[in-house]
Motif scaffolding. Structure first.
Motif, PDB file in Angstrom:
ATOM      1  N   ALA A 216       0.820  -1.219   0.000  1.00  0.00           N
ATOM      2  CA  ALA A 216       0.000   0.000   0.000  1.00  0.00           C
ATOM      3  C   ALA A 216       0.853   1.268   0.000  1.00  0.00           C
ATOM      4  O   ALA A 216       0.490   2.269  -0.639  1.00  0.00           O
ATOM      5  CB  ALA A 216      -0.934  -0.005   1.209  1.00  0.00           C
ATOM      6  N   ASP A 217       1.984   1.256   0.690  1.00  0.00           N
ATOM      7  CA  ASP A 217       2.829   2.452   0.768  1.00  0.00           C
ATOM      8  C   ASP A 217       3.415   2.798  -0.604  1.00  0.00           C
ATOM      9  O   ASP A 217       3.363   3.954  -1.051  1.00  0.00           O
ATOM     10  CB  ASP A 217       3.952   2.254   1.783  1.00  0.00           C
ATOM     11  CG  ASP A 217       3.427   2.192   3.214  1.00  0.00           C
ATOM     12  OD1 ASP A 217       2.327   2.720   3.458  1.00  0.00           O
ATOM     13  OD2 ASP A 217       4.118   1.610   4.069  1.00  0.00           O
ATOM     14  N   ARG A 218       4.006   1.810  -1.274  1.00  0.00           N
ATOM     15  CA  ARG A 218       4.587   2.065  -2.593  1.00  0.00           C
ATOM     16  C   ARG A 218       3.505   2.430  -3.602  1.00  0.00           C
ATOM     17  O   ARG A 218       3.723   3.287  -4.472  1.00  0.00           O
ATOM     18  CB  ARG A 218       5.361   0.835  -3.072  1.00  0.00           C
ATOM     19  CG  ARG A 218       6.641   0.580  -2.301  1.00  0.00           C
ATOM     20  CD  ARG A 218       7.404  -0.611  -2.849  1.00  0.00           C
ATOM     21  NE  ARG A 218       7.812  -0.378  -4.232  1.00  0.00           N
ATOM     22  CZ  ARG A 218       8.374  -1.306  -4.997  1.00  0.00           C
ATOM     23  NH1 ARG A 218       8.579  -2.526  -4.517  1.00  0.00           N
ATOM     24  NH2 ARG A 218       8.741  -1.029  -6.243  1.00  0.00           N
ATOM     25  N   PHE A 219       2.354   1.800  -3.469  1.00  0.00           N
ATOM     26  CA  PHE A 219       1.254   2.131  -4.372  1.00  0.00           C
ATOM     27  C   PHE A 219       0.803   3.570  -4.163  1.00  0.00           C
ATOM     28  O   PHE A 219       0.557   4.302  -5.131  1.00  0.00           O
ATOM     29  CB  PHE A 219       0.079   1.178  -4.138  1.00  0.00           C
ATOM     30  CG  PHE A 219      -1.050   1.353  -5.120  1.00  0.00           C
ATOM     31  CD1 PHE A 219      -0.983   0.785  -6.380  1.00  0.00           C
ATOM     32  CD2 PHE A 219      -2.176   2.097  -4.788  1.00  0.00           C
ATOM     33  CE1 PHE A 219      -2.019   0.941  -7.294  1.00  0.00           C
ATOM     34  CE2 PHE A 219      -3.214   2.264  -5.689  1.00  0.00           C
ATOM     35  CZ  PHE A 219      -3.137   1.685  -6.941  1.00  0.00           C
ATOM     36  N   GLY A 220       0.729   3.995  -2.916  1.00  0.00           N
ATOM     37  CA  GLY A 220       0.331   5.371  -2.625  1.00  0.00           C
ATOM     38  C   GLY A 220       1.287   6.383  -3.232  1.00  0.00           C
ATOM     39  O   GLY A 220       0.869   7.420  -3.763  1.00  0.00           O
ATOM     40  N   ILE A 221       2.575   6.095  -3.180  1.00  0.00           N
ATOM     41  CA  ILE A 221       3.572   6.985  -3.784  1.00  0.00           C
ATOM     42  C   ILE A 221       3.373   7.054  -5.298  1.00  0.00           C
ATOM     43  O   ILE A 221       3.421   8.133  -5.907  1.00  0.00           O
ATOM     44  CB  ILE A 221       4.997   6.491  -3.444  1.00  0.00           C
ATOM     45  CG1 ILE A 221       5.262   6.650  -1.946  1.00  0.00           C
ATOM     46  CG2 ILE A 221       6.040   7.248  -4.256  1.00  0.00           C
ATOM     47  CD1 ILE A 221       6.547   5.979  -1.479  1.00  0.00           C
ATOM     48  N   ALA A 222       3.143   5.902  -5.924  1.00  0.00           N
ATOM     49  CA  ALA A 222       2.940   5.868  -7.378  1.00  0.00           C
ATOM     50  C   ALA A 222       1.680   6.627  -7.780  1.00  0.00           C
ATOM     51  O   ALA A 222       1.659   7.323  -8.801  1.00  0.00           O
ATOM     52  CB  ALA A 222       2.856   4.415  -7.854  1.00  0.00           C
ATOM     53  N   VAL A 223       0.621   6.515  -6.964  1.00  0.00           N
ATOM     54  CA  VAL A 223      -0.632   7.215  -7.258  1.00  0.00           C
ATOM     55  C   VAL A 223      -0.421   8.732  -7.203  1.00  0.00           C
ATOM     56  O   VAL A 223      -0.865   9.465  -8.088  1.00  0.00           O
ATOM     57  CB  VAL A 223      -1.731   6.782  -6.270  1.00  0.00           C
ATOM     58  CG1 VAL A 223      -2.925   7.736  -6.340  1.00  0.00           C
ATOM     59  CG2 VAL A 223      -2.190   5.361  -6.580  1.00  0.00           C
TER      60      VAL A 223
END
Length: 301
Positions: A216-223
């Motif tokens: 979720a953390d890496r996905f949030g950064i990508a978003v």
């Protein structure tokens, strides 16, 4: 099953008022990803090439993608696929809004409609509660009235609804499926196929949380990065966010041919039709008309 997918396909047989769930093939996930990919492989395996698009043998698919139900930009779109009554070929269209995220949160990656109901019907889907309702009272009504009537009948204001109007009922071969007041799966006659199945609408509400993510953390950064990149594009920021699809009219008209529409005038017409003010905010009267009296009171008092 991989994160981002529920691993389930919901099947609904309109002819026999029957529903069942099948497991999503993991090879499809690896090879076709989702959306149009899932629809293409499903129809290739399950649809005979010589069927009449308006026969009960045609399938009507509503499909999620791997990012559906997440915070990724543009991930709320719903893919709809079927054999087109307009062209006689396989048709894939998509619509904006939040219908597909509700389907995903109900626990399904794809909904497949089979057969034809004997009488006008609408469906409601919420987790494992898949119900068939009479649509006799709303047959012949436009999609705005249809949505309002369904929300009152099933007592679910937060549900998202895909519905057809009179054109779909009368099998006009290019009829659209409306998802809310603003979003349309419009090409190829998906609304016509719905009408041929005596299916007036599909109401979906998923109470589950957002789609589970691997990281979720890496996905949030990508978003956040993707959103910023989109906003940094003048075309997205100054036209797409205001006008939506009509922003492409100038490009489609070709270089040097001038504007197709006066976008400012178009925006005013859209706001007026929706009952919004010149800033694009719903008026107190419009909110009260939609049964949102408490919100209207907080906004305007």
């Amino acid at each position: 099953m991989y994160n981002g997918y529920t691993g389930k396909i919901l099947n609904v047989d309109m002819t026999n008022s029957r529903r069942w769930v099948e497991k999503l093939n993991e090879n499809w996930v690896r090879n076709y990803i989702g959306g149009e990919g899932f629809g293409a492989i499903y129809l290739a395996k399950n649809l005979h090439s010589n069927i009449d698009p308006l026969s009960e043998e045609n399938k009507l698919l509503f499909i999620c993608g791997p990012l559906t139900g997440t915070k990724a930009p543009c991930s709320g779109r719903t893919v709809v696929m079927f054999k087109s009554p307009l062209t006689g070929t396989i048709c894939a269209v998509n619509a904006g809004g939040t219908w597909a995220p509700q389907l995903r949160r109900s626990g399904y990656d794809m909904l497949v409609i089979h057969g034809r109901a004997k009488t006008p019907t609408f469906l409601s889907v919420s987790d494992e509660n898949i119900l068939f309702h009479s649509a006799e009272k709303i047959w012949g009504k436009d999609t705005l009235i249809t949505e309002e009537s369904i929300r009152k009948e099933i007592n679910a204001l937060l549900t998202e609804i895909a519905s057809i109007g009179i054109a779909g009922e009368k099998l006009v071969r290019f009829a659209a499926i409306m998802m809310g007041n603003d979003h349309a799966a419009e090409r190829g006659g998906g609304g016509t196929v719905m009408g041929s199945k005596n299916l007036k609408a599909i109401a979906v509400y998923g109470p589950a949380a957002q789609t589970p993510l691997h990281n979720a953390d890496r996905f949030g950064i990508a978003v956040k990065k993707a959103i910023q990149e989109l906003y940094d594009e003048p075309f997205v920021r100054e036209e797409m966010m205001k006008f939506g699809t009509p922003s492409f009219f100038d490009a489609m008209n070709g270089p040097g041919k001038g504007q197709v529409v006066d976008q400012g005038r178009l925006l005013n017409l859209i706001y007026t039709a929706k009952g919004w003010d010149e800033q694009g905010i719903p008026t107190k009267g419009k909110l009260e008309e939609q049964g949102l009296t408490q919100i209207a009171s907080k906004m305007f008092n």
